[in-house]
Design an enzyme around this catalytic site. Structure first.
Site, PDB file in Angstrom:
ATOM      1  N   ASP A  59      85.551  10.734 104.002  1.00  0.00           N
ATOM      2  CA  ASP A  59      86.719  11.003 103.195  1.00  0.00           C
ATOM      3  C   ASP A  59      87.213  12.271 103.171  1.00  0.00           C
ATOM      4  OD1 ASP A  59      89.042  10.595 101.629  1.00  0.00           O
ATOM      5  OD2 ASP A  59      87.981   9.789  99.532  1.00  0.00           O
ATOM      6  N   HIS A  72      87.715   6.208 102.364  1.00  0.00           N
ATOM      7  CA  HIS A  72      88.555   6.074 101.098  1.00  0.00           C
ATOM      8  C   HIS A  72      89.355   4.823 100.764  1.00  0.00           C
ATOM      9  CE1 HIS A  72      91.266   8.447  98.640  1.00  0.00           C
ATOM     10  NE2 HIS A  72      92.407   7.592  98.822  1.00  0.00           N
ATOM     11  N   SER A 106      91.978   7.883  93.874  1.00  0.00           N
ATOM     12  CA  SER A 106      92.548   8.776  94.625  1.00  0.00           C
ATOM     13  C   SER A 106      93.615   9.359  93.827  1.00  0.00           C
ATOM     14  CB  SER A 106      93.291   7.768  95.604  1.00  0.00           C
ATOM     15  OG  SER A 106      93.976   8.397  96.652  1.00  0.00           O
TER      16      SER A 106
END
Length: 285
Positions: free
Chosen positions: A223, A253, A127
């Site tokens: 995602d 995610h 991320s």
């Protein structure tokens, strides 16, 4: 909010064994950067993976990736150095990026002290951590920094929520990470809208993506960040580099680190990363 995040995602109790785990500090531009160093069993020097946690540059800590870091350490037989970089909004861009680059330099320069072979170093993250890994690779290229053997970019933030990618539209709500959360993160990390044009904040803004380390981009099927990761891998290839984007079916995610103990298919992603990490280190000897 940060304390609530930590309580929501505690360190799992059943953790993969490694040789040892050491709390240390790397010198950074604004003081020491805490790092957690995972060392495999056996005799070094070992290759190293410098790892950056997620959390939108605003929340999260090295604790959230404890399981993943141990898994990578044991499986790849590599030292994993997990960086607890400064967070926004107290420390806006480029504080996190500066800390992450400083940790890479420390691992390279002090590698022998922590059992690391400084000629075999990779970077990775999930991320916002994937963003910081990509940024660190860009800075190392641009600033004559340590040679990086490989990049592991998991669901990386590389573009902006308003760039018009289909995954932001298709998975805007209901898939763990939503567009409104990403919008909020982009109000906390940049100091001003002008920062959004800086490739050290958004690597997809870079005019030149050549001469970067080989990359594995792992993305979740559901995602908002999926498409920009795939776009980045494509852009790296078009610039003459080696990059592969793998879309993990059925996942959301956070599958690699934050949710890895709750999503059994995450083990497939770990195995893929370990295989390619070992191959990258073998090729850089």
């Amino acid at each position: 909010m940060r304390e609530e995040f930590r309580k929501a995602w505690p360190i799992p109790e059943d953790l993969p064994p490694v040789g040892r785990v050491t709390e240390m500090a790397a010198p950074g531009p604004a003081g020491d950067v805490p790092v957690r160093v995972y060392t495999p069993d056996g005799d070094g020097p070992f290759p190293a993976l410098v790892w950056y946690h997620g959390g939108g540059w605003t929340v999260g800590s090295i604790d959230e990736n404890e399981y993943a870091c141990r898994t990578l350490c044991a499986g790849a037989e590599a030292v994993v150095v997990s960086a607890d970089y400064r967070l926004a909004p107290e420390n806006p861009f480029p504080a996190a990026a500066d800390d992450c680059y400083a940790v890479l330099q420390w691992v390279h320069d002090s590698g022998k002290d922590i059992g690391v072979d400084p000629t075999r170093i990779a970077v990775g993250g999930e991320s916002a951590g994937g963003n910081l890994a990509a940024v660190t690779a860009l800075r190392a290229r641009d600033q004559g920094g340590p040679a990086i053997a490989w990049q592991l970019l998991v669901s990386p933030v590389l573009g902006h929520p308003d760039d018009g990618r289909a995954s932001y539209r298709d998975f805007a709500e209901g898939y763990f990470l939503n567009k409104s959360a990403m919008d909020w993160f982009f109000t906390t990390y940049p100091k001003s809208p002008a920062d959004l044009d800086d490739p050290y904040l958004l690597p997809l803004r870079a005019a030149d993506l050549s001469r970067l380390p080989p990359a594995l981009v792992l993305g979740a099927e559901y995602d908002v960040l999926r498409d920009e990761g795939e776009d980045y891998a494509r852009a790296l290839r078009e610039a003459g580099g080696q990059a592969e984007a793998v879309r993990m079916p059925g996942l959301i995610h956070g599958f690699f680190g934050l949710l890895s103990t709750e999503l059994p298919p995450a083990a497939d992603a770990h195995r893929r990363a370990i295989e390619e990490l070992r191959a990258a280190f073998a090729g850089s000897v």
